[in-house]
Design an enzyme around this catalytic site. Structure first.
Site, PDB file in Angstrom:
ATOM      1  N   HIS A   1       0.945  -1.123   0.001  1.00  0.00           N
ATOM      2  CA  HIS A   1       0.040   0.033  -0.033  1.00  0.00           C
ATOM      3  C   HIS A   1       1.071   1.517   0.162  1.00  0.00           C
ATOM      4  O   HIS A   1       0.827   2.179  -0.668  1.00  0.00           O
ATOM      5  CB  HIS A   1      -0.769   0.143   1.217  1.00  0.00           C
ATOM      6  CG  HIS A   1      -2.117  -1.077   1.147  1.00  0.00           C
ATOM      7  ND1 HIS A   1      -2.910  -1.267   0.223  1.00  0.00           N
ATOM      8  CD2 HIS A   1      -1.965  -2.184   1.885  1.00  0.00           C
ATOM      9  CE1 HIS A   1      -3.656  -2.291   0.737  1.00  0.00           C
ATOM     10  NE2 HIS A   1      -3.024  -2.948   1.390  1.00  0.00           N
TER      11      HIS A   1
ATOM     12  N   ARG B   1       6.243   3.568  -9.668  1.00  0.00           N
ATOM     13  CA  ARG B   1       7.034   4.445  -9.337  1.00  0.00           C
ATOM     14  C   ARG B   1       7.913   5.121 -10.496  1.00  0.00           C
ATOM     15  O   ARG B   1       7.858   4.447 -11.551  1.00  0.00           O
ATOM     16  CB  ARG B   1       7.928   4.038  -8.147  1.00  0.00           C
ATOM     17  CG  ARG B   1       6.957   3.339  -7.185  1.00  0.00           C
ATOM     18  CD  ARG B   1       8.128   3.091  -5.870  1.00  0.00           C
ATOM     19  NE  ARG B   1       8.996   1.923  -6.307  1.00  0.00           N
ATOM     20  CZ  ARG B   1       8.729   0.697  -6.379  1.00  0.00           C
ATOM     21  NH1 ARG B   1       7.470   0.383  -6.035  1.00  0.00           N
ATOM     22  NH2 ARG B   1       9.514  -0.210  -6.751  1.00  0.00           N
TER      23      ARG B   1
ATOM     24  N   GLU C   1       4.551  -4.548 -12.142  1.00  0.00           N
ATOM     25  CA  GLU C   1       6.077  -4.114 -12.564  1.00  0.00           C
ATOM     26  C   GLU C   1       6.586  -4.894 -13.664  1.00  0.00           C
ATOM     27  O   GLU C   1       7.233  -4.577 -14.734  1.00  0.00           O
ATOM     28  CB  GLU C   1       6.819  -4.115 -11.485  1.00  0.00           C
ATOM     29  CG  GLU C   1       6.458  -2.982 -10.300  1.00  0.00           C
ATOM     30  CD  GLU C   1       7.432  -3.232  -9.006  1.00  0.00           C
ATOM     31  OE1 GLU C   1       7.983  -4.034  -8.782  1.00  0.00           O
ATOM     32  OE2 GLU C   1       7.016  -2.481  -8.046  1.00  0.00           O
TER      33      GLU C   1
END
Length: 562
Positions: free
Chosen positions: A24, A163, A267
């Protein structure tokens, strides 16, 4: 001197540690990074947070506040979250955790604050949120029972939060080797059930030898010592990596991944990496099911129902098969940018046009309109010079834009004047007018490696009477172009899930040359009127040859003489 406007602030309420894992907070780091790119400050608030995650937030440069004397999701938690929001001045409160139920949402959505909720597995039957974000595969178009009728939902992999390091690396340049020689193992930041150890033992049981295995161990993993011993005794070359921050380079290195079935899957999907997944928590089941439906990964099963022998058998069979891999465009690196844009309400827009294009004077007016609506706009004549944007519009821009340049932007969009896939290529509106058309289709589409082949988001028409000259035609074309751009902007980011692949047999128009404006002196003006009216009197004037000479013929509208 006028004081600088204070930065906007977004409060992020998320926890990490124990059974909660680190996923999270890790995906909220992605959102916080995207907000920072927009000059918006993100502040993290937690009741539980493992020291390794607090250190990670500190390294990322984000403020972190730890709530005391509260349990996750209880009334004290909500009260202190609201008190911090009032103190820090945040407009949005983002909730990422399955303990943030309907009563909690109602408590924190007080006057002056909007609530966004990250959702993975229907942890609420009813919602009270201004925005619900479900980043997961297979959830596109999902409808929620939201008490706030004005609330919105952003669903599907277009909103997967990765990210910013995943933007800095290119797509894989070549397919992974198969059978794999290099295997990446990652089971999340905590892995209290020691799924990592189970996988290492499974690889020992297989007939495979001399594999290179890199094992990522999160800072909250209690089994590190045992994993170090297993690595030292392995018949494979096993390397343990603790608290890794550069995941993209590891995905680039690996031929295959063996991971938990959580958000880590997005990812390796970003890099089209073949993978096998272990379900280590109930909330991962929908992700794993969607991966199986897409034939994007091998499911090894659920922790607690899986042993080394069974896992080894599956892996060995998997290595003999053709690799299963999720390939782009299932996931790109811009989901966090899209969600941040929604929270921001303004867009960061780049426009690229040819330096000598006829559309440039109109672009100046278009930029003024966009700026008045609160958007940030940069205009360039070389697409590679455009800064990272939510949208890069290519308007009357005649060069192929490389994948590396397009990757800087969440979307690179082109307006094309034909009913794609028919009429790809150069000057489609002009060619259609020469064919006698007065209804010219216009498409807004995603730029791709080949001209005019991307997914189409919007269509409209340029309507002509049949008597317009080149300047009037361009006015109509400009109006239709900007109308499509504004429609996309107004519907962003929800519209980004609505791109439709082109269907049908393609056709292509050639590039127009000066000779295409040549008239036949033996034909009447009426017969050649369309050729006359699409000619540019300055750059490509109409001309004809007669008695060994070449003559220019220019056309202008005038009032009929009395």
């Amino acid at each position: 001197m006028t004081a600088a406007s204070p930065k906007k602030t977004v409060l992020i309420r998320a926890d990490a540690g124990g059974l909660l894992g680190s996923g999270h907070i890790m995906r909220m780091i992605a959102l916080a990074q995207a907000l920072r790119q927009r000059d918006i400050k993100a502040v993290f608030i937690s009741v539980l947070c493992h020291p390794s995650m607090r250190e990670r937030l500190q390294k990322e440069g984000f403020r972190h506040v730890l709530i005391e004397d509260a349990e996750v999701g209880d009334t004290r938690d909500a009260q202190q979250t609201i008190a911090l929001a009032k103190e820090l001045g945040g407009e949005w409160i983002v909730l990422d955790g399955y303990h943030f139920d309907l009563p909690y949402q109602k408590q924190v959505r007080t006057p002056g604050f909007k609530v966004a909720v990250m959702e993975d597995n229907d942890h609420c039957e009813e919602w009270y949120a201004d925005l619900i974000v479900n980043q997961n595969l297979g959830t596109e178009g999902k409808v929620y029972q939201n008490t706030l009728t004005e609330g919105k939902a952003l669903t599907g992999c277009h909103f997967t939060l990765l990210r910013e390091e995943f933007q800095a690396y290119p797509e894989r340049e070549k397919a992974p080797a198969w059978p794999p020689k290099r295997i990446l193992v990652t089971m999340g930041g905590v892995d209290s059930d020691d799924a990592t150890g189970l996988i290492l033992r499974s690889l020992e049981v297989t007939e495979l030898t001399n594999l290179e295995v890199k094992v990522i161990v999160g800072g909250g993993n209690p089994n590190e010592a045992g994993l170090q011993k297993a690595a030292a005794k392995s018949k494979h070359r096993v390397e343990l990596l603790v608290n890794v921050t550069d995941m993209p380079s590891l995905y680039q290195w690996a031929d295959a991944a063996i991971t938990a079935g959580g958000s880590t899957c997005y990812e390796w999907m970003r890099y089209g990496l073949p993978a096998a997944v272990v379900t280590i928590a109930n909330n991962q089941e929908p992700i794993v099911e969607a991966l199986i439906q897409k034939e994007a990964a091998l499911s090894l099963g659920k922790i607690g129902h899986l042993n080394e022998t069974a896992a080894a058998k599956q892996l060995q069979e998997w290595f003999k098969e053709a690799p299963r891999a999720a390939t782009n465009p299932l996931v790109d690196a811009h989901g966090a940018r899209r969600v941040a844009a929604y929270l921001d309400t303004k867009l960061i827009i780049s426009i690229a046009s040819a330096k000598d294009s006829w559309i440039n004077p109109s672009i100046k007016k278009f930029i003024q309109t966009l700026s008045e609506n609160g958007h940030e706009v940069v205009w360039v004549h070389n697409a590679s010079e455009a800064p990272p944007s939510d949208i890069l519009f290519l308007l009357s821009y005649w060069k192929i834009v490389s994948a590396a340049v397009r990757a800087k932007h969440a979307h690179t969009l082109v307006v094309h004047g034909s009913d794609l896939p028919r009429g790809r290529g150069w000057s489609p509106a002009t060619w259609q007018i020469l064919e006698g058309c007065n209804r010219i289709p216009m498409c807004l589409l995603e730029a791709a490696d080949a001209f005019d082949t991307g997914d189409i988001y919007l269509r409209t028409q340029m309507k002509l009477r049949g008597d317009e000259l080149i300047d009037e035609i361009r006015e109509e074309q400009t109006a239709a172009t900007f109308r499509l751009c504004e429609m996309f902007i107004d519907q962003y980011p929800a519209i980004t899930t609505r791109g439709i692949p082109q269907e049908g047999s393609p056709s292509e128009y050639p590039r127009r040359r000066p000779k295409d404006s040549e008239l036949d002196p033996e034909q009447s003006i009426a017969e050649q009127f369309n050729r006359l009216r699409v000619a540019d009197n300055e750059t490509y004037p109409a001309f004809f040859k007669h008695n060994g000479h070449c003559y220019t013929l220019k056309i202008e509208r005038m009032e009929a003489p009395e």
